[in-house]
Design a protein around this motif. Sequence first.
Motif, PDB file in Angstrom:
ATOM      1  N   GLU A  63       0.834  -1.200   0.000  1.00  0.00           N
ATOM      2  CA  GLU A  63       0.000   0.000   0.000  1.00  0.00           C
ATOM      3  C   GLU A  63       0.874   1.258   0.000  1.00  0.00           C
ATOM      4  O   GLU A  63       0.630   2.196  -0.753  1.00  0.00           O
ATOM      5  CB  GLU A  63      -0.890   0.040   1.249  1.00  0.00           C
ATOM      6  N   LEU A  68       2.576   1.742  -3.299  1.00  0.00           N
ATOM      7  CA  LEU A  68       1.651   2.135  -4.362  1.00  0.00           C
ATOM      8  C   LEU A  68       1.197   3.579  -4.207  1.00  0.00           C
ATOM      9  O   LEU A  68       0.657   4.152  -5.143  1.00  0.00           O
ATOM     10  CB  LEU A  68       0.443   1.207  -4.391  1.00  0.00           C
ATOM     11  N   SER A  69       1.407   4.169  -3.024  1.00  0.00           N
ATOM     12  CA  SER A  69       1.069   5.582  -2.900  1.00  0.00           C
ATOM     13  C   SER A  69       2.229   6.454  -3.392  1.00  0.00           C
ATOM     14  O   SER A  69       2.131   7.665  -3.410  1.00  0.00           O
ATOM     15  CB  SER A  69       0.708   5.924  -1.459  1.00  0.00           C
ATOM     16  N   ARG A 107       2.093  -0.298 -10.968  1.00  0.00           N
ATOM     17  CA  ARG A 107       1.830  -1.597 -10.364  1.00  0.00           C
ATOM     18  C   ARG A 107       2.687  -2.678 -10.987  1.00  0.00           C
ATOM     19  O   ARG A 107       3.129  -3.596 -10.307  1.00  0.00           O
ATOM     20  CB  ARG A 107       0.351  -1.949 -10.509  1.00  0.00           C
ATOM     21  N   ARG A 112      -5.384  -5.281 -11.010  1.00  0.00           N
ATOM     22  CA  ARG A 112      -6.761  -4.838 -10.801  1.00  0.00           C
ATOM     23  C   ARG A 112      -7.149  -4.781  -9.325  1.00  0.00           C
ATOM     24  O   ARG A 112      -8.221  -4.307  -8.972  1.00  0.00           O
ATOM     25  CB  ARG A 112      -7.721  -5.789 -11.526  1.00  0.00           C
ATOM     26  N   LYS A 113      -6.284  -5.285  -8.464  1.00  0.00           N
ATOM     27  CA  LYS A 113      -6.666  -5.493  -7.067  1.00  0.00           C
ATOM     28  C   LYS A 113      -6.868  -4.181  -6.294  1.00  0.00           C
ATOM     29  O   LYS A 113      -6.218  -3.181  -6.559  1.00  0.00           O
ATOM     30  CB  LYS A 113      -5.570  -6.304  -6.393  1.00  0.00           C
ATOM     31  N   ASP A 114      -7.793  -4.218  -5.331  1.00  0.00           N
ATOM     32  CA  ASP A 114      -7.970  -3.103  -4.397  1.00  0.00           C
ATOM     33  C   ASP A 114      -7.129  -3.365  -3.155  1.00  0.00           C
ATOM     34  O   ASP A 114      -7.286  -4.391  -2.515  1.00  0.00           O
ATOM     35  CB  ASP A 114      -9.434  -2.990  -3.969  1.00  0.00           C
ATOM     36  N   PHE A 115      -6.235  -2.427  -2.837  1.00  0.00           N
ATOM     37  CA  PHE A 115      -5.401  -2.621  -1.646  1.00  0.00           C
ATOM     38  C   PHE A 115      -5.919  -1.813  -0.472  1.00  0.00           C
ATOM     39  O   PHE A 115      -6.681  -0.899  -0.646  1.00  0.00           O
ATOM     40  CB  PHE A 115      -3.957  -2.250  -1.955  1.00  0.00           C
ATOM     41  N   LYS A 118     -18.151   2.640  -5.493  1.00  0.00           N
ATOM     42  CA  LYS A 118     -17.300   1.476  -5.253  1.00  0.00           C
ATOM     43  C   LYS A 118     -18.054   0.484  -4.393  1.00  0.00           C
ATOM     44  O   LYS A 118     -18.652   0.846  -3.377  1.00  0.00           O
ATOM     45  CB  LYS A 118     -16.016   1.899  -4.520  1.00  0.00           C
ATOM     46  N   TYR A 135     -17.674  -3.571  -2.699  1.00  0.00           N
ATOM     47  CA  TYR A 135     -16.941  -4.824  -2.503  1.00  0.00           C
ATOM     48  C   TYR A 135     -17.994  -5.916  -2.476  1.00  0.00           C
ATOM     49  O   TYR A 135     -18.708  -6.058  -1.485  1.00  0.00           O
ATOM     50  CB  TYR A 135     -16.175  -4.820  -1.197  1.00  0.00           C
ATOM     51  N   LYS A 184      -8.199   5.955  -0.418  1.00  0.00           N
ATOM     52  CA  LYS A 184      -7.451   4.983  -1.225  1.00  0.00           C
ATOM     53  C   LYS A 184      -7.820   5.077  -2.698  1.00  0.00           C
ATOM     54  O   LYS A 184      -6.993   4.791  -3.561  1.00  0.00           O
ATOM     55  CB  LYS A 184      -7.706   3.571  -0.710  1.00  0.00           C
ATOM     56  N   LEU A 222      -5.104   3.203  -4.941  1.00  0.00           N
ATOM     57  CA  LEU A 222      -4.971   1.884  -4.317  1.00  0.00           C
ATOM     58  C   LEU A 222      -6.232   1.062  -4.523  1.00  0.00           C
ATOM     59  O   LEU A 222      -6.195  -0.158  -4.581  1.00  0.00           O
ATOM     60  CB  LEU A 222      -4.729   2.031  -2.810  1.00  0.00           C
ATOM     61  N   VAL A 223      -7.365   1.760  -4.602  1.00  0.00           N
ATOM     62  CA  VAL A 223      -8.636   1.096  -4.818  1.00  0.00           C
ATOM     63  C   VAL A 223      -9.157   1.555  -6.171  1.00  0.00           C
ATOM     64  O   VAL A 223      -9.120   2.741  -6.483  1.00  0.00           O
ATOM     65  CB  VAL A 223      -9.628   1.484  -3.692  1.00  0.00           C
ATOM     66  N   LYS A 224      -9.580   0.594  -6.974  1.00  0.00           N
ATOM     67  CA  LYS A 224     -10.079   0.944  -8.307  1.00  0.00           C
ATOM     68  C   LYS A 224     -11.582   1.150  -8.236  1.00  0.00           C
ATOM     69  O   LYS A 224     -12.316   0.219  -7.905  1.00  0.00           O
ATOM     70  CB  LYS A 224      -9.762  -0.193  -9.289  1.00  0.00           C
TER      71      LYS A 224
END
Lengths: 262, 273
Positions: A76, A79-80, A85, A259-262, B9, B11, B45, B50-52
């Motif tokens: 995390e 990635l900031s 990625r 594609r992942k959400d961290f 968003k 989940y 995020k 960090l979050v798409k």
Amino acid sequence: MNTLKIIKYQLQDVIRSRWIIFYTLFFWLITDALFRFGGSGEHVILSLMNVVLIVIPLVSIVLGAMYLYNSREYIELLLSQPITRSSLFSGLYAGLTIPLASGFALGILVPFAYHGGLTSEAAAGVLFLVFVGILLTVVFTALAFSIALRFEDKIKGLGLSLVLWLFFAVIYDGLILFIIFLFSYYPLQNPVIALTMLNPVDLARILLMLNFDISALMGFTGAVFQRFFGSGFGMAVSLGVMLLWLAIPLSVAFRVFLRKDF
Amino acid sequence: MITISNLQKSYGRLNVLKSIELEIGDGAVTAVLGPNGAGKTTLIKAILGLVKPDSGSIHVNGTRLNGNSEYRRDIGYMPQTARYPENLTVQEIIDMVKDIRGNGPGTDEELIGSFRLGSELGKKFKTLSGGNRQKVSAVVAFLFNPGIIFLDEPTAGLDPISSSKLKDKIIAEREKGKTVILTSHILSEVQELADRVVYILEGRIAFDKPMQYLLDHTGETTLERAVAQMIQRSESLQADEKESATQVNNEKATHFTNGREAAGVKPATEANA
């Protein structure tokens, strides 16, 4: 560029960690002990072969999954930063496989060197063993990455890694034996060769056995294997399939990572 | 400058953010508040990439977020819990971030001094206490003079002295015209720092008001009470809306049953009335 920087700091971190030291010492002590118990270079290689086939997949898959789960917050943070990625993924993967592969290679080659095993005829054999061990390392860390990125839950991911190892290292052979027993009236050589291809551990075992010319130990099937795998074509096919075992899980892991959400 | 429009968003089945519209200008401290699980961290995020998001768009300084990473050069981020490779020393961690960012002109290492981290620089990250880890994370967030700084629960776990040093730093950065976005559960701290409060409730912005407006409008002296009052108001407003909506429905229903009565059908709404 950033990939190299990430690898550099991952290496600095991993090299100081206890598990990589244990892993290196483990192979070192075993190889050393096998020499001291009076083995010649070739005997040592044969004994090491079974250790390599069991221990490398286990350690690579379990440590690989743990490594990713433990790096979660670090990923995390990175990635900031202005990092893509894809470069982070390659950095993390190389940052794990390089120390694992070098720890193993060092643990085997150094005792071989000071016991004089590298100058003898066994030199080619031990180098091939190291090569196959590195292949197993990159394949099973790729499997670990695809599992750990796919499953958010650490316990689930680690459990699945262990089950996958158990399946490839133990259960799969049992299944093949069972199939051979069940269809013993049929010509099974070709299907068995195909089935063997589907398991990276078996594939590695066969590559090693053929290289050390001990396929006679496998009886009739051994002869069939020798005819197929011993040929240039067979070697090429098995190496190709082994590379598929690397490419497919790694690209699955890579796509999930993008594609992942961290 | 951050512009968010129609951000959604979820989940799985859980809708974390429901069409968020938000614009955050430069030179102010914006507090993103809300109960646990309201979507604050997810929102931050999403801005960090960090979050798409499922849909909607985010622009940071005019760049639309699209899997790119360069826009983060102007962003500093201090997460709720920071973890770096355990066997690296604090100095190595700082060097690593510098290395990755490419040594820009003038790094800001003021916080190392004011946090008295000097003696910790040679220690491995795994041996640091929780508070010191938090301090390292703050140092890294401010290191590159970023124009936009995200602080997720920045003072949680800090001792009072370090906490007030950090607050001084935040105020100083705002004076320099930086954009600071922070989340916190300590509302007295938010009151001290923030110019604007964005309150998120179940994935929606419940209200978005300047700090002074909140205090003046509710007539309260503390942010905590002002927020509580705002929420009660919006809840009663929602209840009113619901009530008037059901009234309209009832009226429609009455019209309908009257019509049916005229046609000789027995009314069924009496029991409801």
